[in-house]
Design a protein around this motif. Sequence first.
Motif, PDB file in Angstrom:
ATOM      1  N   GLY A 225      56.082  14.890  65.190  1.00  0.00           N
ATOM      2  CA  GLY A 225      55.864  15.269  66.285  1.00  0.00           C
ATOM      3  C   GLY A 225      57.140  15.527  67.517  1.00  0.00           C
ATOM      4  N   ILE A 226      58.411  14.549  66.623  1.00  0.00           N
ATOM      5  CA  ILE A 226      59.433  14.567  67.624  1.00  0.00           C
ATOM      6  C   ILE A 226      60.202  16.043  68.147  1.00  0.00           C
ATOM      7  CG2 ILE A 226      62.239  13.613  68.454  1.00  0.00           C
ATOM      8  CD1 ILE A 226      60.394  10.634  66.667  1.00  0.00           C
ATOM      9  N   ALA A 227      60.362  16.717  66.699  1.00  0.00           N
ATOM     10  CA  ALA A 227      61.284  17.825  67.254  1.00  0.00           C
ATOM     11  C   ALA A 227      59.613  19.105  67.359  1.00  0.00           C
ATOM     12  CB  ALA A 227      60.671  18.015  64.912  1.00  0.00           C
ATOM     13  N   PHE A 228      58.816  18.642  67.004  1.00  0.00           N
ATOM     14  CA  PHE A 228      57.764  19.859  67.645  1.00  0.00           C
ATOM     15  C   PHE A 228      58.487  19.757  69.194  1.00  0.00           C
ATOM     16  CE2 PHE A 228      53.357  21.627  68.823  1.00  0.00           C
ATOM     17  CZ  PHE A 228      53.683  22.665  67.961  1.00  0.00           C
ATOM     18  N   THR A 229      57.353  18.226  69.561  1.00  0.00           N
ATOM     19  CA  THR A 229      57.483  18.519  70.936  1.00  0.00           C
ATOM     20  C   THR A 229      58.957  18.685  71.829  1.00  0.00           C
ATOM     21  OG1 THR A 229      58.120  15.940  71.264  1.00  0.00           O
ATOM     22  CG2 THR A 229      55.890  16.600  71.404  1.00  0.00           C
ATOM     23  N   GLY A 230      60.086  18.481  71.351  1.00  0.00           N
ATOM     24  CA  GLY A 230      61.458  19.317  70.928  1.00  0.00           C
ATOM     25  C   GLY A 230      61.609  20.790  71.845  1.00  0.00           C
ATOM     26  N   ILE A 231      61.244  21.527  70.491  1.00  0.00           N
ATOM     27  CA  ILE A 231      61.083  22.255  70.560  1.00  0.00           C
ATOM     28  C   ILE A 231      60.432  23.115  71.817  1.00  0.00           C
ATOM     29  CG2 ILE A 231      60.402  24.563  69.448  1.00  0.00           C
ATOM     30  CD1 ILE A 231      61.467  22.948  66.754  1.00  0.00           C
ATOM     31  N   LEU A 232      59.222  22.633  71.744  1.00  0.00           N
ATOM     32  CA  LEU A 232      58.375  23.023  72.915  1.00  0.00           C
ATOM     33  C   LEU A 232      58.671  23.180  74.290  1.00  0.00           C
ATOM     34  CD1 LEU A 232      55.453  24.016  72.078  1.00  0.00           C
ATOM     35  CD2 LEU A 232      54.942  22.143  73.082  1.00  0.00           C
ATOM     36  N   MET A 233      60.047  21.951  74.216  1.00  0.00           N
ATOM     37  CA  MET A 233      60.085  21.851  75.884  1.00  0.00           C
ATOM     38  C   MET A 233      61.134  22.873  76.234  1.00  0.00           C
ATOM     39  SD  MET A 233      59.932  17.949  76.978  1.00  0.00           S
ATOM     40  CE  MET A 233      61.182  17.529  75.149  1.00  0.00           C
ATOM     41  N   ARG A 234      61.859  22.673  74.995  1.00  0.00           N
ATOM     42  CA  ARG A 234      63.235  23.345  75.078  1.00  0.00           C
ATOM     43  C   ARG A 234      62.693  24.947  74.804  1.00  0.00           C
ATOM     44  NH1 ARG A 234      68.700  24.174  75.096  1.00  0.00           N
ATOM     45  NH2 ARG A 234      69.424  26.025  73.859  1.00  0.00           N
ATOM     46  N   TYR A 235      62.267  26.078  74.488  1.00  0.00           N
ATOM     47  CA  TYR A 235      61.694  27.014  74.226  1.00  0.00           C
ATOM     48  C   TYR A 235      60.137  27.763  74.931  1.00  0.00           C
ATOM     49  CZ  TYR A 235      65.052  26.084  70.521  1.00  0.00           C
ATOM     50  OH  TYR A 235      66.795  25.907  69.563  1.00  0.00           O
ATOM     51  N   VAL A 236      59.248  27.037  74.912  1.00  0.00           N
ATOM     52  CA  VAL A 236      57.896  27.290  74.768  1.00  0.00           C
ATOM     53  C   VAL A 236      58.190  26.974  77.301  1.00  0.00           C
ATOM     54  CG1 VAL A 236      55.684  27.240  75.537  1.00  0.00           C
ATOM     55  CG2 VAL A 236      57.433  27.198  73.046  1.00  0.00           C
ATOM     56  N   THR A 237      57.775  25.065  77.007  1.00  0.00           N
ATOM     57  CA  THR A 237      57.432  24.882  78.451  1.00  0.00           C
ATOM     58  C   THR A 237      58.794  25.154  79.156  1.00  0.00           C
ATOM     59  OG1 THR A 237      57.868  22.607  77.524  1.00  0.00           O
ATOM     60  CG2 THR A 237      55.674  23.754  77.356  1.00  0.00           C
ATOM     61  N   PHE A 266      57.563  15.613  78.057  1.00  0.00           N
ATOM     62  CA  PHE A 266      58.427  15.210  78.124  1.00  0.00           C
ATOM     63  C   PHE A 266      58.025  13.365  77.932  1.00  0.00           C
ATOM     64  CE2 PHE A 266      61.747  12.441  80.350  1.00  0.00           C
ATOM     65  CZ  PHE A 266      62.976  12.985  79.250  1.00  0.00           C
ATOM     66  N   TYR A 267      57.930  13.158  78.551  1.00  0.00           N
ATOM     67  CA  TYR A 267      56.916  11.829  78.135  1.00  0.00           C
ATOM     68  C   TYR A 267      56.894  11.552  76.689  1.00  0.00           C
ATOM     69  CZ  TYR A 267      58.500  11.003  83.099  1.00  0.00           C
ATOM     70  OH  TYR A 267      59.103  11.359  84.244  1.00  0.00           O
ATOM     71  N   VAL A 268      56.043  12.604  76.111  1.00  0.00           N
ATOM     72  CA  VAL A 268      55.081  12.091  74.709  1.00  0.00           C
ATOM     73  C   VAL A 268      56.091  12.338  74.185  1.00  0.00           C
ATOM     74  CG1 VAL A 268      53.892  13.266  73.175  1.00  0.00           C
ATOM     75  CG2 VAL A 268      53.410  13.028  75.516  1.00  0.00           C
ATOM     76  N   HIS A 269      57.546  12.549  74.176  1.00  0.00           N
ATOM     77  CA  HIS A 269      58.661  13.027  73.199  1.00  0.00           C
ATOM     78  C   HIS A 269      59.463  11.680  73.383  1.00  0.00           C
ATOM     79  CE1 HIS A 269      61.914  15.450  71.322  1.00  0.00           C
ATOM     80  NE2 HIS A 269      62.889  14.635  71.998  1.00  0.00           N
ATOM     81  N   ILE A 270      59.960  11.159  74.111  1.00  0.00           N
ATOM     82  CA  ILE A 270      60.077   9.984  74.249  1.00  0.00           C
ATOM     83  C   ILE A 270      59.715   8.529  73.720  1.00  0.00           C
ATOM     84  CG2 ILE A 270      61.267   8.126  76.165  1.00  0.00           C
ATOM     85  CD1 ILE A 270      62.884  10.924  76.847  1.00  0.00           C
ATOM     86  N   PHE A 271      58.617   8.965  73.954  1.00  0.00           N
ATOM     87  CA  PHE A 271      57.226   8.209  73.869  1.00  0.00           C
ATOM     88  C   PHE A 271      57.487   7.615  71.788  1.00  0.00           C
ATOM     89  CE2 PHE A 271      53.060   6.572  72.865  1.00  0.00           C
ATOM     90  CZ  PHE A 271      53.223   5.102  72.524  1.00  0.00           C
ATOM     91  N   PHE A 272      57.399   8.853  71.388  1.00  0.00           N
ATOM     92  CA  PHE A 272      57.617   9.158  69.442  1.00  0.00           C
ATOM     93  C   PHE A 272      59.420   8.166  69.417  1.00  0.00           C
ATOM     94  CE2 PHE A 272      54.042  12.744  68.682  1.00  0.00           C
ATOM     95  CZ  PHE A 272      53.694  11.742  68.933  1.00  0.00           C
ATOM     96  N   VAL A 273      59.898   9.161  70.218  1.00  0.00           N
ATOM     97  CA  VAL A 273      61.303   8.542  70.075  1.00  0.00           C
ATOM     98  C   VAL A 273      61.126   6.576  70.013  1.00  0.00           C
ATOM     99  CG1 VAL A 273      63.547   8.213  70.189  1.00  0.00           C
ATOM    100  CG2 VAL A 273      62.448  10.528  70.518  1.00  0.00           C
TER     101      VAL A 273
END
Lengths: 355, 541
Positions: A225-237, A266-273
């Motif tokens: 989840g962390i990696a996925f949200t990170g990648i999503l933020m960087r390349y897609v959204t 972004f908040y999901v990413h931080i929350f997962f971490v």
Amino acid sequence: MNLKYMYSLLAVIVLFLVSYILAGTGMAFKVLFGIILPYAALLTFIIGFISRIRNWARSAVPFRITTTCGQQKSLPWIKPNAIDNPFSKGAVVIRMFLEIVLFRSLFRNTRLKMKAGPKITYNLEIFLWVGALAFHYAFLTVLLRHLRFFTEPVPILVQLLETVDSFFRIEILYDINQFGLPGVYISGLVLLAAVTYLFLRRVFIPNVKYISLAADFFPLFLIFGIAFTGILMRYVTKIDVVAAKELTMGLVSFHPTIPEGLASIFYVHIFFVSILLVYFPFSKLMHIGGIFFSPTRNMTADTRATRHINPWNYPVHVHTYEEYEDEFREKMVEAGLPVVKQPVETPPEETEKKE
Amino acid sequence: MSDLLKPEELYKTDSRPPRTDWMDTPVEIRRGIACYAGNPKSLEYVGLPNARKWSCFDEDWQLPENWQEIIHEGFKERLEKFRSFKVFMDICVRCGACADKCHFFIGTGDPKNMPVLRAELLRSIYRNDFTRAGKILGKLGGARPMTLEVLREWWYYMFQCSECRRCSVFCPYGIDTAEITMMGRELLNLLGLNIDWIATPVANCYRTGNHLGIQPHAFKDMLEFFQEDIEEITGVLVEPQYNKVGADILFITPSGDVFADPGTYTCMGYMMLFHYLKEKYGFDITWSTYASEGGNFGFFTSHEMMKRLNAKMYAEAKRLGVKWIIGGECGHMWRVINQYMDTMNGPADFLEEPVSPITGTKFENAKSTKMVHITEFTADLIKHGKLELDKSRNDNLSVTFHDSCNPARGMGLLDEPRYVIQNVCNKFHEMPAGTIREQTFCCGSGSGLNAGEDMELRMAGGLPRANAVKSVHESKGVNTLATICAIDRAALPDLMSYWVPEVEVYGVHEMVANALILQGEKDRDTDLRGEPLPGMEDSDE
């Protein structure tokens, strides 16, 4: 259906939805996910981690139980295996270094095949070793890259790492018009792939599936989840990097702020971490600290040359020679064995204590 | 052995874990796998708790009323006393690298014989009783409460591990199932749950000095019997010394070698070697009837019992005033001596740092414990040309070497015995990589499991070892399996006759003695077993 991984998957999905929805509802939850939880999680992690380490350190090491994986040092003309049967502290350091940095023991892994015959064969099985290395090093790289968000100016080493890690960089005046693709980081993709591999082997290899607990799946899904949200933020959204850094720098400088324009993801990413940080000290993830304490690896194998002290060594009942001779004296004398005390007279018939 | 499965029935290539989760799969204690319970008299003799007559097949195990509390407290105490235990309870990630490394898992296909699950049997209780996450998450976190069912499971599987440490070689964190099993057995012993093949040797050893309960006069009798055999074969009368105060060196070896074939031939080998050295170099070594056991079944009971039995070695060395000690061929004995003895019962400051009186070699690796392995000692003699050897006398033997678990993974004694073998035999072949040296497979009967009633377990557990022997038997014509362990010598003959019937089991010093040319010996026409020497097959007529 494998309930064990379903529970964990469900847990991560719920965590995702909760944080995604709540972060969109207003400032209060942004503060919760962006400021309060990260601080609380970090604090829990640090205190938890240290207390686990102290807890291990508190237990005694009564014996030197090194697992020897090679020839001992004995006669001068026999070549010892200095690393796998370490005679000196220096050799232990090398052994531990190879263990921690290269997962040396895992590299020995074999796969067994039982054929008709009967014939059993053992072949080198390096996939787990490769998968584990890929996972850990990708994670480490991602972690170090993220130092960019917590430092100003960004250290040259972090910048260097980003350059090495990235490929396929098509950036045309990127900072101004955001045209093209930001450099693609290999580490992120490798991390995702490795996590997927580690998950699949828990599902498809029967033995590994059988031994897996729900607790083994949870961190995998979380890290996915962390990696996925990170990648999503960087390349897609295409997250607003400047705003993200404003938030993270705020955390570091203890002047936390919630900048405008950060999407819920972004908040999901931080929350997962944050969840990972909290989960860490209470789980098997502590193996990162535990490996340093493993007595079969971190001790010298020179027990016959240097005495090891057991802090709780206590006296025990032993059967002394005197007691032994008292019981068997007559028989010993009769058999011509030397005795300390000569029998005085014809003793009473000894009764056998045991059959 | 009559109702034992045939090898082709025992060999399962398709073992798959059951459909039910391991926590939901009840334990079924089976005959052929489980061992008989410890004799209450033996438990009483050494003061072990809850001595009573019971059987694992009984419904009622006659446990003390507060048995759960005893286990909980015992667990807690051991977590503080052994960092290994605490760390190994915490850090396993269940990667499964250990799973197919265990000979008992390979042989039985029982998933609870995977080292990771064997440990999980204890870990599940640890999580429940001692961790916050376990208390909160319960079964999801891999925790479960201690019940009678769990206890039965512990007992069954703690006595299906031979503490061989093969899994610990492969574990990325060095988790050692031997530690787990040792703790498990200690805890079980708090409730009087032991097996007789361990408890009675322990009681015997405490009383008579050796596992087999051989009393001093009988011990001498047995060696005298070997003296006659040796004289008949070589024409030379060897005269061992017993309990000799002021001897230079004390010799201690497992009593199994005094008691039963083929270990007896190894024992004869020691006697001939010592005689040779005495005649030629004035070597002064004594046997002891009080410290007449090298092995230590206390090691399979508890750390305390190990210490109580081991204490005799130093006590006797001190009483006799010897300079240092030589230890015979034995497996777990050497783990105890190498990794525990000095710590438990040392410092042996009444002994001298071992120096070979014949070659002058200082055994610096043993300078604190002051005990030298006989193959270290003999290898040094051979290297210095101190032995007259006729290798061709062993030409009927095509030899492979079985590394015993403990000398391999608890010591690293790998090349010394190989050097000795290759200097007394012409034909030597290694078994396949992955089955020798630190990756060696257990005989399947170690750690006190060498009983008669668990023959199925032993034959299954010994399968990987036997299969490796079979491969060199078929490809290289190997007919001799050499070992440096008394349990091997007791267990492997059964294993060989089950899986590879044409292979015989030898001790290394039996082969040394076959090759050793004694002063004044007659023309030998047989080896120590009374078998004709090469070229002498027709000389009976």
